[in-house]
Every structure is written in structure tokens, then in C-alpha cells.
Design a protein around this motif. Structure first.
Motif, PDB file in Angstrom:
ATOM      1  N   PRO A  51      38.113 -54.000  13.620  1.00  0.00           N
ATOM      2  CA  PRO A  51      39.466 -53.927  13.040  1.00  0.00           C
ATOM      3  C   PRO A  51      40.461 -53.142  13.897  1.00  0.00           C
ATOM      4  O   PRO A  51      41.620 -53.552  14.044  1.00  0.00           O
ATOM      5  CB  PRO A  51      39.229 -53.208  11.708  1.00  0.00           C
ATOM      6  CG  PRO A  51      37.800 -53.480  11.367  1.00  0.00           C
ATOM      7  CD  PRO A  51      37.068 -53.613  12.658  1.00  0.00           C
ATOM      8  N   GLU A  52      40.010 -52.029  14.510  1.00  0.00           N
ATOM      9  CA  GLU A  52      40.911 -51.182  15.312  1.00  0.00           C
ATOM     10  C   GLU A  52      41.531 -51.972  16.462  1.00  0.00           C
ATOM     11  O   GLU A  52      42.650 -51.691  16.895  1.00  0.00           O
ATOM     12  CB  GLU A  52      40.153 -49.981  15.901  1.00  0.00           C
ATOM     13  CG  GLU A  52      39.643 -48.992  14.883  1.00  0.00           C
ATOM     14  CD  GLU A  52      38.381 -49.469  14.165  1.00  0.00           C
ATOM     15  OE1 GLU A  52      37.735 -50.431  14.644  1.00  0.00           O
ATOM     16  OE2 GLU A  52      38.054 -48.890  13.105  1.00  0.00           O
ATOM     17  N   GLN A  53      40.786 -52.958  16.959  1.00  0.00           N
ATOM     18  CA  GLN A  53      41.310 -53.752  18.071  1.00  0.00           C
ATOM     19  C   GLN A  53      42.542 -54.541  17.631  1.00  0.00           C
ATOM     20  O   GLN A  53      43.456 -54.783  18.414  1.00  0.00           O
ATOM     21  CB  GLN A  53      40.235 -54.710  18.613  1.00  0.00           C
ATOM     22  CG  GLN A  53      39.115 -53.989  19.355  1.00  0.00           C
ATOM     23  CD  GLN A  53      39.629 -53.195  20.543  1.00  0.00           C
ATOM     24  OE1 GLN A  53      40.414 -53.680  21.339  1.00  0.00           O
ATOM     25  NE2 GLN A  53      39.196 -51.943  20.640  1.00  0.00           N
TER      26      GLN A  53
ATOM     27  N   LEU B 240      56.491 -37.595  18.601  1.00  0.00           N
ATOM     28  CA  LEU B 240      56.731 -38.881  19.241  1.00  0.00           C
ATOM     29  C   LEU B 240      55.584 -39.130  20.209  1.00  0.00           C
ATOM     30  O   LEU B 240      55.450 -38.447  21.225  1.00  0.00           O
ATOM     31  CB  LEU B 240      58.073 -38.876  19.983  1.00  0.00           C
ATOM     32  CG  LEU B 240      58.340 -40.127  20.820  1.00  0.00           C
ATOM     33  CD1 LEU B 240      58.311 -41.390  19.967  1.00  0.00           C
ATOM     34  CD2 LEU B 240      59.671 -40.017  21.537  1.00  0.00           C
ATOM     35  N   ARG B 241      54.763 -40.093  19.859  1.00  0.00           N
ATOM     36  CA  ARG B 241      53.567 -40.417  20.648  1.00  0.00           C
ATOM     37  C   ARG B 241      53.801 -41.727  21.402  1.00  0.00           C
ATOM     38  O   ARG B 241      54.147 -42.734  20.773  1.00  0.00           O
ATOM     39  CB  ARG B 241      52.386 -40.559  19.669  1.00  0.00           C
ATOM     40  CG  ARG B 241      51.156 -41.205  20.255  1.00  0.00           C
ATOM     41  CD  ARG B 241      50.131 -41.506  19.149  1.00  0.00           C
ATOM     42  NE  ARG B 241      48.963 -42.171  19.690  1.00  0.00           N
ATOM     43  CZ  ARG B 241      48.026 -42.774  18.962  1.00  0.00           C
ATOM     44  NH1 ARG B 241      48.126 -42.793  17.643  1.00  0.00           N
ATOM     45  NH2 ARG B 241      47.002 -43.363  19.535  1.00  0.00           N
ATOM     46  N   GLU B 242      53.600 -41.713  22.710  1.00  0.00           N
ATOM     47  CA  GLU B 242      53.661 -42.969  23.467  1.00  0.00           C
ATOM     48  C   GLU B 242      52.478 -43.809  22.998  1.00  0.00           C
ATOM     49  O   GLU B 242      51.391 -43.300  22.780  1.00  0.00           O
ATOM     50  CB  GLU B 242      53.576 -42.673  24.973  1.00  0.00           C
ATOM     51  CG  GLU B 242      54.099 -43.787  25.861  1.00  0.00           C
ATOM     52  CD  GLU B 242      53.205 -45.016  25.915  1.00  0.00           C
ATOM     53  OE1 GLU B 242      53.733 -46.109  26.145  1.00  0.00           O
ATOM     54  OE2 GLU B 242      51.975 -44.897  25.725  1.00  0.00           O
TER      55      GLU B 242
ATOM     56  N   ILE C  23      45.218 -43.655  28.642  1.00  0.00           N
ATOM     57  CA  ILE C  23      43.788 -43.971  28.738  1.00  0.00           C
ATOM     58  C   ILE C  23      43.371 -45.021  27.701  1.00  0.00           C
ATOM     59  O   ILE C  23      42.317 -45.639  27.813  1.00  0.00           O
ATOM     60  CB  ILE C  23      42.980 -42.659  28.585  1.00  0.00           C
ATOM     61  CG1 ILE C  23      41.539 -42.828  29.052  1.00  0.00           C
ATOM     62  CG2 ILE C  23      43.057 -42.128  27.166  1.00  0.00           C
ATOM     63  CD1 ILE C  23      40.822 -41.512  29.273  1.00  0.00           C
ATOM     64  N   TYR C  24      44.240 -45.260  26.707  1.00  0.00           N
ATOM     65  CA  TYR C  24      43.947 -46.300  25.712  1.00  0.00           C
ATOM     66  C   TYR C  24      43.925 -47.691  26.341  1.00  0.00           C
ATOM     67  O   TYR C  24      43.224 -48.577  25.869  1.00  0.00           O
ATOM     68  CB  TYR C  24      45.014 -46.293  24.606  1.00  0.00           C
ATOM     69  CG  TYR C  24      44.667 -45.440  23.416  1.00  0.00           C
ATOM     70  CD1 TYR C  24      44.478 -44.075  23.552  1.00  0.00           C
ATOM     71  CD2 TYR C  24      44.557 -46.005  22.157  1.00  0.00           C
ATOM     72  CE1 TYR C  24      44.186 -43.292  22.460  1.00  0.00           C
ATOM     73  CE2 TYR C  24      44.263 -45.223  21.049  1.00  0.00           C
ATOM     74  CZ  TYR C  24      44.075 -43.879  21.207  1.00  0.00           C
ATOM     75  OH  TYR C  24      43.788 -43.100  20.119  1.00  0.00           O
ATOM     76  N   PHE C  25      44.782 -47.901  27.320  1.00  0.00           N
ATOM     77  CA  PHE C  25      44.929 -49.251  27.882  1.00  0.00           C
ATOM     78  C   PHE C  25      44.657 -49.300  29.381  1.00  0.00           C
ATOM     79  O   PHE C  25      44.647 -50.373  29.967  1.00  0.00           O
ATOM     80  CB  PHE C  25      46.348 -49.785  27.599  1.00  0.00           C
ATOM     81  CG  PHE C  25      46.612 -50.009  26.134  1.00  0.00           C
ATOM     82  CD1 PHE C  25      46.235 -51.203  25.532  1.00  0.00           C
ATOM     83  CD2 PHE C  25      47.221 -49.033  25.358  1.00  0.00           C
ATOM     84  CE1 PHE C  25      46.467 -51.415  24.177  1.00  0.00           C
ATOM     85  CE2 PHE C  25      47.464 -49.230  23.997  1.00  0.00           C
ATOM     86  CZ  PHE C  25      47.079 -50.431  23.412  1.00  0.00           C
TER      87      PHE C  25
HETATM   88  C1  IPM Z   1      45.850 -43.931  14.930  1.00  0.00           C
HETATM   89  C2  IPM Z   1      44.403 -44.326  14.890  1.00  0.00           C
HETATM   90  C3  IPM Z   1      44.178 -45.419  15.933  1.00  0.00           C
HETATM   91  C4  IPM Z   1      44.484 -44.823  17.279  1.00  0.00           C
HETATM   92  C5  IPM Z   1      42.779 -46.046  15.915  1.00  0.00           C
HETATM   93  C6  IPM Z   1      42.398 -46.540  14.554  1.00  0.00           C
HETATM   94  C7  IPM Z   1      42.658 -47.145  16.947  1.00  0.00           C
HETATM   95  O1  IPM Z   1      43.586 -43.236  15.092  1.00  0.00           O
HETATM   96  O2  IPM Z   1      46.712 -44.787  14.683  1.00  0.00           O
HETATM   97  O3  IPM Z   1      46.122 -42.754  15.170  1.00  0.00           O
HETATM   98  O4  IPM Z   1      43.611 -44.195  17.912  1.00  0.00           O
HETATM   99  O5  IPM Z   1      45.609 -44.988  17.743  1.00  0.00           O
END
Ligand code: IPM
Ligand code: MG
Length: 354
Positions: A85-87, A130-132, A137-139
Motif C-alpha cells: 500500500p505505501e508504494q 515543510l517537508r520536501e 533517499i526516498y527516490f
Molecule cells: C508519511 C508516511 C509515509 C512516508 C510512508 C507510509 C511511506 O510515513 O507520510 O509520513 O514515509 O512518507
């Protein structure tokens, strides 16, 4: 106002139903609101074998705004990673170019005792994180699990930020600060990471266009400490994707109730995805006890940022304040002396107050 509604999993459908009641009430007042529903997360996997079905992405691209509940559930935990689901969440953020994630942490006077910190530390707290949201490292590529020459396996990810990614989110940060307390704290790990050194350099450059905003820098470990030591020192916190993920969860607990916190994820044209900060809480799903206020307050943010209707945003926020003043509480924010009500009743109360 064409709004894609993606209830998702767990408590998602029940909290989104309450937010939809609010939107329908506004429609009754003459706003042209169009709601169209689609699946995401585990619900997307169940319906179409994909946590972000093509039809969902398409609908979201064609809408002005997206209202999302939450994704995730125990039954999906063992699926291969691309099907989790997180994807669906990560892909819709990337697919819509939602690089600016606004996560306010504010303490309602009525709920000041719900915080895990002393009331005097948090009373009146109003921080905007404010989070980019589409880089870091996420992508970053490459990533994966590889076998080294010596036969040992190694997991690896890549932290990276390009200049344009930093610049555009920094501009959003300074613009938000201009409308608030005119203080921006950029959080990084520039004492260790090259990515962070570069981040800091670009943020300083952008700051020259906003001389009225007082810019400071803080290492992320210190920021984590300062958030629980003296959180009221912050106005706007600007940070990257992974640090923002962690710090926003921490900040949410200062308010005592993650069930109260909305969020907005915006692209360059104020198109946005709006969702509560909390997760899908599968343990309480379907029991009519979840707190719908974060989702309802996300609708307020939608009115403010995507539709530039500050008046309606404030009307919704005032209605939420009113139900709190009436002593109505869901279980997560309940205190003795208050009246405990369920998710649907809370939605009705907000509509009545509206
Ligand atoms: C958030 C969540 C997500 C993230 C997960 C569910 C992928 O923790 O929205 O903060 O890490 O961005
Ligand atoms: Mg998170």
C-alpha cells in the motif's frame, strides 16, 4: 472544484466519509463541488492488483485536488514491495509532482492536556513543518540489495538533492514564513552529509530573495532534541524528505493527538493532495471510534491552498473548534468530564457547527 476522493484502507473510508459530509454541506451552501471516488493502497491492490491503479492516477491528475484517507493493513504486509500500500502513496506523490508537504503541528487550547509535554511548553504551539516530498533517499537511484566481490550482501540507498529540487521547496518555505512569524529554520545534517551541505548552500542563496525572513540552520539531531525541549522556538521548519518524515511524527505528538493533524502536499501550481497525518489504524477500523477531525481539517487546508478560499478554510476550522468547546471528543482525545462520541457523530457535529 473537482475533487478525487481516495478513501484507502483501515479507518480511511470512515474518516473520509465524515470529510465528505462536510464537503456536501458546503455544496448545499452553493459551492460547486464534484466528488469522484477511486481506490488506492490495499484497496487498489484488491480492486485492480495495483496499489495505485492507472484509473486512480488518471482521475487524480484530472482533478483540482485529491482527498486521501490512509493506506495500509496487516493483510498486505507480506506482499512483494511494489505491491504494498505505501508504494501507492509514494507513487501518487511522485506522479502528481507533490514536492511540498505541509504538516502543521498546533495545539488546540481545549486539548493542551493531551500532550505528553508539560502544558506550559506546548500551550499556544503553532509550527509548520515543510517537508520536501519527492526527492532525497526516498527516490534516489541506485538502490537495492547487491552482492559484493567477497560474496557478502549489502543493502544500499542513495541520498541526493538537485539544485532545482532544493530551490523550489525553499521558495515555498520562505513564502509560508512570510505569511506567518517570518522565521524559517532549515534542518539538515550538513556536518556529515554532502547532500546537506549543498542543501544549506542553496537555501542560503534563496533566502536573499526574502530579506524579511529570519533564516536559521539546525542539525537534525539537535532539531529532534529542541522539538521536545522548547518547541515554541520554531515557526516554519524546512527540511528534506527523510528528516521531515521523522520530525513530523515527533512534532505531531507535541500536540498530543495525531488524530487532529491535517496535511497538504502541493505541486508547483497549488494542486494538492490532502490527507490526515495519521495512518490507517487497522486495529480500530470499522468500529466507528476513529477521529475524523484530521481529515476534516485537511479539507480546510484544501480550501486554503488549492482553492484560495481562506474564508471557507476558517469556517471549517472554527466549526472544529466549536465541537471541541462543546466538550465532544473521540476516544483518542477523550478526558474525563467530556462527552465521548464516535466517528460518524463527530462528523455530524462538525456539520452542525458549520
Ligand atoms: C508519511 C508516511 C509515509 C512516508 C510512508 C507510509 C511511506 O510515513 O507520510 O509520513 O514515509 O512518507
Ligand atoms: Mg511518516
Amino acid at each position: 472544484m473537482k475533487i478525487a476522493v481516495l478513501p484507502g484502507d483501515g479507518i480511511g473510508p470512515e474518516i473520509v466519509a465524515q470529510a465528505a459530509k462536510v464537503l456536501e454541506a458546503l455544496r448545499g451552501d452553493g459551492l460547486k463541488i464534484e466528488l469522484e471516488y477511486a481506490h488506492i493502497g490495499g484497496a487498489g491492490y484488491d480492486a485492480a492488483g495495483d496499489p495505485l491503479p492507472d484509473a486512480t492516477l488518471k482521475l487524480s491528475q484530472q482533478s483540482d485536488a485529491v482527498l486521501l484517507g490512509a493506506v495500509g493493513g496487516y493483510q498486505y504486509d507480506t506482499l512483494p514491495r511494489p505491491m504494498r500500500p505505501e508504494q501507492g502513496l509514494l507513487r501518487i506523490r511522485k506522479g502528481l509532482g507533490l514536492f511540498a508537504n505541509l504538516r502543521p503541528a498546533m495545539v488546540y487550547p481545549e486539548l493542551v492536556n493531551a500532550s505528553s509535554l508539560k502544558p506550559e511548553l506546548v500551550s499556544g504551539l503553532d509550527i509548520m513543518i515543510l517537508r520536501e516530498l519527492t526527492g532525497d533517499i526516498y527516490f534516489g537511484q541506485p538502490r537495492g540489495i547487491r552482492t559484493l566481490d567477497n560474496g557478502e550482501q549489502q543493502g544500499f540507498d542513495t541520498m541526493m538533492y538537485s539544485e532545482s529540487e532544493i530551490r523550489r521547496v525553499a521558495h515555498v518555505g520562505f513564502q509560508i514564513a512570510m505569511k506567518r512569524g517570518k522565521k524559517l529554520c532549515s534542518v539538515d545534517k550538513a556536518n556529515v552529509l554532502d547532500t546537506s551541505m549543498f542543501w544549506r548552500e542553496i537555501v542560503i542563496e534563496v533566502s536573499k530573495e526574502y530579506p524579511q525572513v529570519e533564516l536559521s540552520h539546525m542539525y537534525v539531531d539537535n532539531a529532534a532534541m529542541q522539538l521536545v525541549r522548547a518547541p515554541k522556538q520554531f515557526d516554519v521548519i524546512l527540511t528534506g524528505n527523510i528528516f521531515g518524515d521523522i520530525l513530523s511524527d515527533e512534532a505531531s505528538m507535541l500536540t498530543g493527538s495525531i488524530g487532529m493533524l491535517p496535511s497538504a502536499s502541493l505541486d508547483a501550481h497549488n494542486k494538492g493532495l490532502y490527507e490526515p497525518c495519521h495512518g490507517s489504524a487497522p486495529d480500530i477500523a470499522g468500529k466507528d471510534i476513529a477521529n475524523p477531525l484530521a481529515t476534516i481539517l485537511s479539507v480546510a487546508m484544501m480550501m486554503r491552498y488549492t482553492f484560495a478560499r481562506e474564508d471557507i478554510a476558517q469556517r471549517i476550522e472554527t466549526a472544529v473548534r466549536k465541537v471541541l468547546q462543546q466538550g465532544l471528543r473521540t476516544g483518542d482525545i477523550f478526558e474525563p468530564g467530556m462527552q465521548k462520541i464516535g466517528c460518524a457523530a463527530m462528523g455530524d457535529a462538525v456539520v452542525a457547527a458549520l
